[in-house]
Design a protein around this motif. Structure first.
Motif, mmCIF file in Angstrom:
data_model
loop_
_atom_site.group_PDB
_atom_site.id
_atom_site.type_symbol
_atom_site.label_atom_id
_atom_site.label_comp_id
_atom_site.label_asym_id
_atom_site.label_seq_id
_atom_site.Cartn_x
_atom_site.Cartn_y
_atom_site.Cartn_z
ATOM 1 N N PHE A 13 -13.144 1.476 3.761
ATOM 2 C CA PHE A 13 -13.692 0.272 4.380
ATOM 3 C C PHE A 13 -13.377 0.307 5.869
ATOM 4 O O PHE A 13 -12.507 1.054 6.322
ATOM 5 C CB PHE A 13 -13.102 -0.991 3.758
ATOM 6 C CG PHE A 13 -11.595 -1.025 3.788
ATOM 7 C CD1 PHE A 13 -10.904 -1.473 4.906
ATOM 8 C CD2 PHE A 13 -10.863 -0.597 2.686
ATOM 9 C CE1 PHE A 13 -9.523 -1.489 4.939
ATOM 10 C CE2 PHE A 13 -9.475 -0.609 2.707
ATOM 11 C CZ PHE A 13 -8.802 -1.061 3.837
ATOM 12 N N LEU A 49 -7.189 -4.161 -2.702
ATOM 13 C CA LEU A 49 -7.819 -2.923 -2.242
ATOM 14 C C LEU A 49 -7.848 -1.917 -3.378
ATOM 15 O O LEU A 49 -6.887 -1.808 -4.135
ATOM 16 C CB LEU A 49 -7.032 -2.312 -1.082
ATOM 17 C CG LEU A 49 -6.761 -3.176 0.148
ATOM 18 C CD1 LEU A 49 -5.942 -2.362 1.150
ATOM 19 C CD2 LEU A 49 -8.059 -3.648 0.774
ATOM 20 N N THR A 50 -8.939 -1.172 -3.499
ATOM 21 C CA THR A 50 -9.008 -0.150 -4.526
ATOM 22 C C THR A 50 -9.998 0.922 -4.136
ATOM 23 O O THR A 50 -10.941 0.669 -3.371
ATOM 24 C CB THR A 50 -9.414 -0.736 -5.887
ATOM 25 O OG1 THR A 50 -9.390 0.301 -6.865
ATOM 26 C CG2 THR A 50 -10.794 -1.343 -5.831
ATOM 27 N N VAL A 61 -2.284 -8.330 1.344
ATOM 28 C CA VAL A 61 -3.214 -7.227 1.102
ATOM 29 C C VAL A 61 -2.567 -6.339 0.055
ATOM 30 O O VAL A 61 -1.497 -5.769 0.292
ATOM 31 C CB VAL A 61 -3.491 -6.436 2.398
ATOM 32 C CG1 VAL A 61 -4.420 -5.259 2.109
ATOM 33 C CG2 VAL A 61 -4.084 -7.343 3.463
ATOM 34 N N ASP A 75 -2.909 -3.238 -2.761
ATOM 35 C CA ASP A 75 -3.611 -2.098 -3.344
ATOM 36 C C ASP A 75 -3.499 -2.158 -4.869
ATOM 37 O O ASP A 75 -2.506 -2.668 -5.413
ATOM 38 C CB ASP A 75 -3.011 -0.797 -2.815
ATOM 39 C CG ASP A 75 -3.856 0.415 -3.162
ATOM 40 O OD1 ASP A 75 -5.067 0.239 -3.416
ATOM 41 O OD2 ASP A 75 -3.308 1.531 -3.183
ATOM 42 N N LEU A 99 -11.977 -5.874 6.882
ATOM 43 C CA LEU A 99 -10.751 -6.417 6.300
ATOM 44 C C LEU A 99 -10.245 -7.592 7.120
ATOM 45 O O LEU A 99 -9.858 -8.624 6.561
ATOM 46 C CB LEU A 99 -9.689 -5.329 6.213
ATOM 47 C CG LEU A 99 -8.350 -5.790 5.624
ATOM 48 C CD1 LEU A 99 -7.825 -4.788 4.601
ATOM 49 C CD2 LEU A 99 -7.305 -5.983 6.725
ATOM 50 N N GLU A 136 0.853 -1.193 0.000
ATOM 51 C CA GLU A 136 0.000 0.000 0.000
ATOM 52 C C GLU A 136 0.887 1.241 0.000
ATOM 53 O O GLU A 136 1.815 1.336 0.810
ATOM 54 C CB GLU A 136 -0.908 -0.020 1.234
ATOM 55 C CG GLU A 136 -1.636 1.254 1.544
ATOM 56 C CD GLU A 136 -2.568 1.676 0.420
ATOM 57 O OE1 GLU A 136 -2.367 2.788 -0.115
ATOM 58 O OE2 GLU A 136 -3.485 0.888 0.081
ATOM 59 N N TYR A 162 -11.780 -8.972 -2.810
ATOM 60 C CA TYR A 162 -11.705 -7.596 -3.259
ATOM 61 C C TYR A 162 -12.400 -6.721 -2.237
ATOM 62 O O TYR A 162 -13.493 -7.051 -1.774
ATOM 63 C CB TYR A 162 -12.427 -7.487 -4.608
ATOM 64 C CG TYR A 162 -11.867 -6.469 -5.561
ATOM 65 C CD1 TYR A 162 -12.192 -5.129 -5.430
ATOM 66 C CD2 TYR A 162 -11.039 -6.849 -6.602
ATOM 67 C CE1 TYR A 162 -11.691 -4.198 -6.304
ATOM 68 C CE2 TYR A 162 -10.535 -5.925 -7.500
ATOM 69 C CZ TYR A 162 -10.869 -4.587 -7.344
ATOM 70 O OH TYR A 162 -10.369 -3.663 -8.222
ATOM 71 N N LEU A 163 -11.790 -5.601 -1.859
ATOM 72 C CA LEU A 163 -12.390 -4.686 -0.891
ATOM 73 C C LEU A 163 -12.215 -3.259 -1.412
ATOM 74 O O LEU A 163 -11.112 -2.848 -1.771
ATOM 75 C CB LEU A 163 -11.712 -4.841 0.468
ATOM 76 C CG LEU A 163 -12.390 -4.215 1.685
ATOM 77 C CD1 LEU A 163 -13.819 -4.723 1.842
ATOM 78 C CD2 LEU A 163 -11.590 -4.541 2.943
ATOM 79 N N THR A 164 -13.320 -2.513 -1.475
ATOM 80 C CA THR A 164 -13.306 -1.158 -2.022
ATOM 81 C C THR A 164 -13.141 -0.127 -0.911
ATOM 82 O O THR A 164 -13.819 -0.187 0.111
ATOM 83 C CB THR A 164 -14.617 -0.877 -2.784
ATOM 84 O OG1 THR A 164 -14.775 -1.844 -3.821
ATOM 85 C CG2 THR A 164 -14.592 0.504 -3.404
ATOM 86 N N LYS A 165 -12.228 0.804 -1.103
ATOM 87 C CA LYS A 165 -12.024 1.904 -0.164
ATOM 88 C C LYS A 165 -13.165 2.903 -0.282
ATOM 89 O O LYS A 165 -13.656 3.128 -1.392
ATOM 90 C CB LYS A 165 -10.705 2.617 -0.435
ATOM 91 C CG LYS A 165 -9.460 1.765 -0.307
ATOM 92 C CD LYS A 165 -8.235 2.602 -0.696
ATOM 93 C CE LYS A 165 -6.966 1.796 -0.658
ATOM 94 N NZ LYS A 165 -5.811 2.598 -1.113
#
Length: 227
Positions: free
Chosen positions: A105, A80-81, A51, A53, A110, A9, A100-103
């Protein structure tokens, strides 16, 4: 014996925040601030989960993920995006990302997603129904536990509890969940049953039961196995 996470990140504040939170959850944290450094560290295969980005300097997360899979690195990847488009999620998953996790968050989400990825990881087995952590070996077929060559005498319930912890390595397990899954209670009794049995199990498998390294307490939440 702590689960190892690599955070790739470029935002220093987020990298530090996530690192602190995961450290408090019992993870050993490694970090990288750009794609090239992340790729090299991840390629060593020394991590249990990554993790990653998407928007990174030098090499974006999509390319990092693609290259990792080309190199045969099968470590679970959570991307992460800041983007929310479905197409970005599809691209990441097709390149080999596991989630997949969208910012923006919440950190708790997480952590929960990482625990799911950790749960899917193969256990450290020799193919003959055994699991090893530290100098302890668990034989699931014979329900035997040894430290080195010395047997460790566990009750049937202690063995069942240990087996459940191993099956959910890296996951925070509440006392209610343990009572339901190990004891089979439909309702939570007013008792310290879980704490008593965990303490007894620690006495038998931990080198220092007062400072456990395998079955750790997650304050306010329950227990986590890090073997």
């Amino acid at each position: 014996m702590m689960p190892r996470v690599l955070i790739v990140e470029d935002e220093a504040g987020l990298r530090m925040t996530l690192g602190d939170r995961l450290s408090s959850e019992g993870y050993s944290v490694d970090t990288a601030s750009d794609g090239e450094a992340g790729l090299e560290r991840a390629s060593a295969g020394a991590h249990d989960v990554i993790v990653l980005d998407v928007m990174l300097p030098k090499m974006n997360g999509f390319d990092v993920c693609r290259e990792l899979r080309k190199r045969g690195v099968d470590t679970p990847v959570l991307m992460l995006t800041a983007r929310g488009q479905v197409v970005d999620k599809v691209v990441g998953l097709k390149l080999g990302a596991d989630d997949y996790l969208t910012k923006p968050f919440e950190a708790i989400e997480l952590v929960a997603r990482l625990e799911v990825l950790m749960r899917r990881r193969p256990t450290k087995s020799d193919g003959a129904g055994t699991y090893r952590f530290g100098d302890v070996t668990v034989d699931f077929r014979s329900a035997a536990v040894r430290r080195g060559t010395d047997p460790i005498e566990l009750s049937a319930l202690e063995f069942k509890l240990l087996r459940h912890f191993i099956a959910h390595r890296g996951e925070t397990l509440s006392r209610d969940a343990l009572l339901a899954d190990v004891w089979g209670y439909d309702e939570t009794p007013m008792t310290r049953t879980v704490d008593v049995h965990v303490a007894g199990l620690r006495q038998k498998i931990e080198a220092n039961p007062k400072s456990p390294e395998f079955i750790v307490t997650v304050h306010g939440l329950g227990y986590k196995f890090l073997g």
